[in-house]
Motif scaffolding. Structure first.
Motif, mmCIF file in Angstrom:
data_model
loop_
_atom_site.group_PDB
_atom_site.id
_atom_site.type_symbol
_atom_site.label_atom_id
_atom_site.label_comp_id
_atom_site.label_asym_id
_atom_site.label_seq_id
_atom_site.Cartn_x
_atom_site.Cartn_y
_atom_site.Cartn_z
ATOM 1 N N LYS A 33 0.841 -1.201 0.000
ATOM 2 C CA LYS A 33 0.000 0.000 0.000
ATOM 3 C C LYS A 33 0.875 1.250 0.000
ATOM 4 C CE LYS A 33 -3.717 0.006 2.543
ATOM 5 N NZ LYS A 33 -4.657 0.073 3.699
ATOM 6 N N THR A 69 -12.902 4.763 2.463
ATOM 7 C CA THR A 69 -13.347 5.852 1.585
ATOM 8 C C THR A 69 -14.437 6.694 2.245
ATOM 9 O OG1 THR A 69 -14.966 4.446 0.440
ATOM 10 C CG2 THR A 69 -12.752 4.548 -0.478
ATOM 11 N N LYS A 123 -15.075 1.603 -5.757
ATOM 12 C CA LYS A 123 -13.675 1.374 -6.117
ATOM 13 C C LYS A 123 -13.625 0.402 -7.282
ATOM 14 C CE LYS A 123 -12.818 0.334 -1.747
ATOM 15 N NZ LYS A 123 -12.156 -0.022 -0.476
ATOM 16 N N PRO A 124 -12.714 0.601 -8.286
ATOM 17 C CA PRO A 124 -11.731 1.686 -8.397
ATOM 18 C C PRO A 124 -12.379 3.022 -8.754
ATOM 19 C CG PRO A 124 -11.722 0.297 -10.373
ATOM 20 C CD PRO A 124 -12.664 -0.349 -9.406
ATOM 21 N N PHE A 163 -8.832 3.353 -6.489
ATOM 22 C CA PHE A 163 -8.486 3.002 -5.127
ATOM 23 C C PHE A 163 -7.835 4.195 -4.430
ATOM 24 C CE2 PHE A 163 -8.693 -1.003 -7.426
ATOM 25 C CZ PHE A 163 -9.513 -1.746 -6.571
ATOM 26 N N CYS A 172 -19.930 -1.943 0.192
ATOM 27 C CA CYS A 172 -18.807 -1.973 1.134
ATOM 28 C C CYS A 172 -18.946 -3.130 2.105
ATOM 29 C CB CYS A 172 -18.696 -0.638 1.894
ATOM 30 S SG CYS A 172 -19.852 -0.477 3.272
#
Length: 645
Positions: free
Chosen positions: A302, A413, A429-430, A432, A624
């Protein structure tokens, strides 16, 4: 509220509170007392300037709520004029969060936890007693109002209650230590003022374990509330030389930077500067560190993806909004070792090329807010934050943004939307976050436990860190043990230890009924499954999840159907409503559980079949993790524990 402003005006206190955050209004168009001739001749700003101020909406709402106790139409009008936000949009944000009120209420609000750990320890009886003494929940009495609350993150001392008092001069804070405050910096996006000092976040009492007489006494006279115990009491292993992440908690003064540095603090940051950004990322990759929030994504990957983005600026966000019922590890870390988080964020910011970091802190964590605010001020004073960290030419600073009671804002997010002044709803997402995150810029998001793991990696080296744990789950893990155990609290064990070993430390009950792993979004295991290895891969193979480290132990005195119903109520309440599968599915799940809560066998079969269908739809189609995991615990209780059979 409408898209247009109304005739409602703020009180003097509301106006002064907003101005203390944003500065005086620059013109009559932005809330000034009257429009001058100059204002009528020309206009300044425009859409771009308004967008740059939008991120001050949540702090402004907090400021008014903290000062007055609720957000009036006049105050909302004034905030909207100051920030050039449509009133309907600001109203949508204000009503999104459970800790805000747009209706008049007393200055003192008592939040009584009724979630899983507290329910297992008698919160139902506590609420019944409070109803007799103070009236039903939501009914003002004696200058206060009490309300049922989701998890307050005080599970080791369940049942818990939190008393918050608004006003300029409320009763003293019932904490054993007070930080000296400190102000958060601006982020360079047109901010005209600063976040209020920590003293603006008013906590009159933390009552845990809570009893009805103590709660009533504290509500009437907050100064008579008992002092909250030190953070070290939440760590039964305190003083154990094998501790890594918890080694300082209970052993040093958390407000003292000198104490922190005397126990190795800022050694890791100095090594980070010696390695350089790419070297830091390489160490984190070689150590095998993965996220500790439940997703277990490799932290080094990440950071590397964020650092490689050409667009800028880059941002770092610490997700300190741990709202999963049964989770309290991040609170203990922030309260007991705040400088460790600041140092680890500075390292992460250096690695990804960020000059600014945010701590998105749970609104129900007043002591963590004070400790962190004090630690940030001390770090700036000593050159550990600011324009030239440790004289290395690296500029980095950190700002605290408080949540306001929204479980969904633990999603990465949704945090971005909340900070930016929008409703805290997840994004698709995307793209991201490492590509387009906060303010549309590359952003790395890590939780508190993940970040503080960076310190032992740099202090001792990646190889030494990876030598602890298993091949794919390296290092140590923090476990939040609560429920019917003799010694609830935070435990630190190497990955690979099994559930039986953990419970032996906590003192399990003889009549254990089940263990919930991973919180409301996790799954149940039976007493004959305690040899499950506590690793990400081990729990996955066993058909459950490690999640954020919740270990809730239930005995035969707990009515499992009621616990499942509380889980369903939680997800229904916390769904943001953005996507249909979650918005409708969580309601249908709760309705079905209400119908069968006292039924078994054939009478429950049809509703169980319906819940399976609805649960699969939520898992497949929700935007989500909230909707995707809302069925997990109920499904595991039906399949593994035989509930309703």
């Amino acid at each position: 509220m409408d898209l247009r402003y109304t005739d409602a005006v703020p009180s003097d206190a509301e106006r002064a509170t907003v101005d203390s955050l944003l500065g005086p209004p620059p013109s009559g168009w932005e809330g000034g007392e009257e429009r001058t001739e100059e204002d009528l001749r020309w206009a300044k700003g425009g859409a771009s300037a308004a967008k740059d101020r939008r991120d001050q909406l949540l702090p402004a709402l907090h400021a008014v709520n903290d000062r007055v106790g609720w957000i009036s139409e006049g105050a909302l009008n004034y905030i909207c004029r100051r920030l050039t936000v449509a009133p309907a949009e600001a109203y949508g944000v204000a009503t999104f969060y459970a800790m805000f009120s747009v209706r008049p209420r007393p200055a003192k609000v008592l939040h009584v936890c009724t979630d899983l750990a507290c329910a297992a320890r008698g919160s139902g009886a506590l609420c019944a007693d409070l109803t007799e003494r103070l009236g039903p929940a939501g009914t003002p009495a004696e200058g206060a109002v009490w309300q049922e609350s989701p998890c307050l993150g005080l599970c080791e001392r369940a049942p818990a209650a939190l008393l918050l008092q608004a006003g300029a001069d409320p009763a003293p804070v019932a904490l054993e230590e007070r930080g000296s405050g400190g102000r958060a910096p601006g982020h360079g996006k047109g901010r005209s003022g600063e976040e209020p000092a920590a003293d603006a976040f008013r906590c009159s009492a933390v009552l845990a374990p809570a009893t009805a007489p103590a709660v009533v006494t504290a509500t009437r006279s907050p100064e008579a509330a008992p002092t909250e115990p030190p953070a070290g009491t939440a760590v039964p292993q305190a003083g154990d030389p094998s501790l890594v992440l918890l080694k300082r908690i209970g052993a040093i003064d958390p407000s003292s930077l000198d104490d922190y540095r005397s126990t190795g603090g800022y050694t890791a940051l100095r090594r980070a500067f010696a390695l350089g950004p790419a070297g830091v990322i390489r160490e984190v990759l070689d150590a095998g560190l993965v996220g500790r929030g439940g997703a277990a994504f490799p932290t080094g990957r990440k950071w590397q993806a964020t650092a490689q983005q050409a667009d800028g600026p880059h941002y770092l966000v610490c997700n300190a909004d741990e709202s999963e019922p049964g989770t309290f590890k991040d609170r203990v870390l922030m309260e007991g070792d705040p400088y460790a988080l600041i140092e680890s964020m500075t390292i992460a910011g250096y690695a990804i090329g960020a000059a600014h970091g945010y701590i998105y802190l749970r609104g129900e964590y007043p002591r963590a807010y004070e400790r962190l605010s004090h630690a940030l001020a001390s770090a700036r004073t000593r050159g550990l934050l600011g324009s030239d960290v440790l004289g290395q030419g690296y500029a980095f600073d950190i700002e605290i943004r408080r949540g306001a009671g929204a479980y969904i804002c633990g999603e990465e997010t949704a945090i971005f939307n909340s900070i930016e002044g929008q409703r805290g709803e997840p994004r698709s997402k995307p793209p991201f976050p490492v590509e387009k995150g906060l303010f549309g810029k590359p952003t790395a998001v890590n939780n508190v436990e993940t970040l503080v793991n960076v310190l032992p990696i740099l202090e001792h080296g990646a190889a030494a860190y990876a030598a602890t744990g298993t091949e794919t789950s390296t290092g140590t893990k923090l476990f939040c043990v609560s429920g019917q155990v003799a010694r609830p609290g935070i435990y630190e064990l190497p990955f690979g230890a099994n559930l039986r070993e953990l419970l032996a430390l906590a003192g399990p009950p003889e009549d254990m009924r089940a263990v919930l792993l991973g919180g409301a979004a996790g799954g149940f295991v039976r007493p004959d499954e305690l040899d499950i290895p506590l690793t990400f891969e081990g729990t996955r193979a066993a058909g459950t999840t490690l999640g954020s480290g919740v270990v809730l132990v239930l005995d035969d005195s707990v009515e499992l159907p009621r616990i499942l119903l509380r889980i369903a109520e939680f997800f229904r309440d916390e769904s943001c409503g953005q996507c249909v599968p979650c918005r409708v599915g969580t309601v249908r799940q709760e309705e079905a559980l209400h119908r069968i809560v006292d039924r078994t066998g054939a009478g429950a079969a049809a509703d169980i079949a319906l819940m399976r269908e609805v649960g699969q739809a939520m898992r497949d189609a929700s935007i989500c993790g909230l909707g995707q995991t809302a069925w997990n615990a109920v499904e595991s209780a039906i399949d593994r524990l035989g509930v309703y059979k």
